[in-house]
Design a protein around this motif. Structure first.
Motif, mmCIF file in Angstrom:
data_model
loop_
_atom_site.group_PDB
_atom_site.id
_atom_site.type_symbol
_atom_site.label_atom_id
_atom_site.label_comp_id
_atom_site.label_asym_id
_atom_site.label_seq_id
_atom_site.Cartn_x
_atom_site.Cartn_y
_atom_site.Cartn_z
ATOM 1 N N ARG A 16 0.847 -1.207 0.000
ATOM 2 C CA ARG A 16 0.000 0.000 0.000
ATOM 3 C C ARG A 16 0.877 1.251 0.000
ATOM 4 N NH1 ARG A 16 -2.865 2.241 4.799
ATOM 5 N NH2 ARG A 16 -4.193 3.869 3.964
ATOM 6 N N GLY A 17 1.916 1.242 0.826
ATOM 7 C CA GLY A 17 2.828 2.385 0.882
ATOM 8 C C GLY A 17 3.530 2.619 -0.441
ATOM 9 N N LEU A 18 3.953 1.542 -1.084
ATOM 10 C CA LEU A 18 4.628 1.696 -2.376
ATOM 11 C C LEU A 18 3.679 2.250 -3.437
ATOM 12 C CD1 LEU A 18 6.930 -1.456 -2.535
ATOM 13 C CD2 LEU A 18 7.612 0.940 -2.234
ATOM 14 N N GLY A 19 2.415 1.885 -3.353
ATOM 15 C CA GLY A 19 1.432 2.428 -4.297
ATOM 16 C C GLY A 19 1.293 3.929 -4.173
ATOM 17 N N TRP A 20 1.144 4.410 -2.930
ATOM 18 C CA TRP A 20 1.052 5.864 -2.715
ATOM 19 C C TRP A 20 2.360 6.535 -3.110
ATOM 20 C CZ3 TRP A 20 -3.636 6.805 -2.878
ATOM 21 C CH2 TRP A 20 -4.596 6.143 -2.123
ATOM 22 N N ALA A 21 3.487 5.901 -2.802
ATOM 23 C CA ALA A 21 4.797 6.462 -3.154
ATOM 24 C C ALA A 21 4.945 6.592 -4.663
ATOM 25 C CB ALA A 21 5.911 5.583 -2.588
#
Length: 172
Positions: A16-21
């Protein structure tokens, strides 16, 4: 910065964090820098640092539009608040350096380095103050390359701090 803020905010949900990043990096860095490289290849810009101040306005404005599109996507898809705050900081920095660069060649590198360092210190804590010399090295390199004066570098760093710190603290 988008990767660190997004991963820290969404931990332990790395995917999820990589998606927002990815959204933050794409609209705040990849697209604006791609537009600059395209302008250089077409002969409309002097080089990827856009050393000619008069050539900076159009790519900076397009960069601001890209950041706004990314921000709209993040808000629309309910990104975590610190990620949205980080992109608002990036827009604020872009707007400030664009306005200043209409009349004076401010160091964008120093502004981004100082603003990024400040946000990362807020997010990760005071131990990251040890990274502050990296901001000084960025400024030193801009002077050594004769792209900026010491005053332009100091002004860039000050603008970076003045925009990033209150904006991120208010919105996170």
């Amino acid at each position: 910065m988008p990767v660190v803020v997004a991963l820290h905010t969404t931990a332990p949900a790395v995917g999820r964090g990589l998606g927002w990043a990815l959204v933050g990096a794409l609209f705040c860095s990849v697209i604006p820098n791609g537009l600059i490289w395209w302008g250089v290849r077409r002969g409309r810009l002097s080089d990827h640092h856009i050393r000619v101040r008069e050539q900076r306005r159009t790519p900076l404005v397009y960069g601001l539009v890209s950041v706004l599109v990314g921000l709209a996507l993040l808000v629309g898809f309910h990104a975590p608040q610190p990620v949205i705050a980080m992109v608002v900081v990036m827009f604020g920095l872009g707007l400030a350096v664009t306005v200043v660069n209409l009349v004076w060649k401010l160091s964008i590198h120093a502004a981004v380095a100082a603003g990024s360092a400040a946000v990362l210190i807020i997010v990760l804590g005071p131990n990251l103050l040890l990274a502050a010399p990296a901001v000084a090295l960025v400024g030193w390199s801009r002077v050594q390359l004769r792209d900026h004066t010491i005053g332009q570098v100091i002004a860039g760093a000050v603008v970076g701090l003045v925009v990033a710190v209150p904006t991120f603290l208010l919105l996170r």
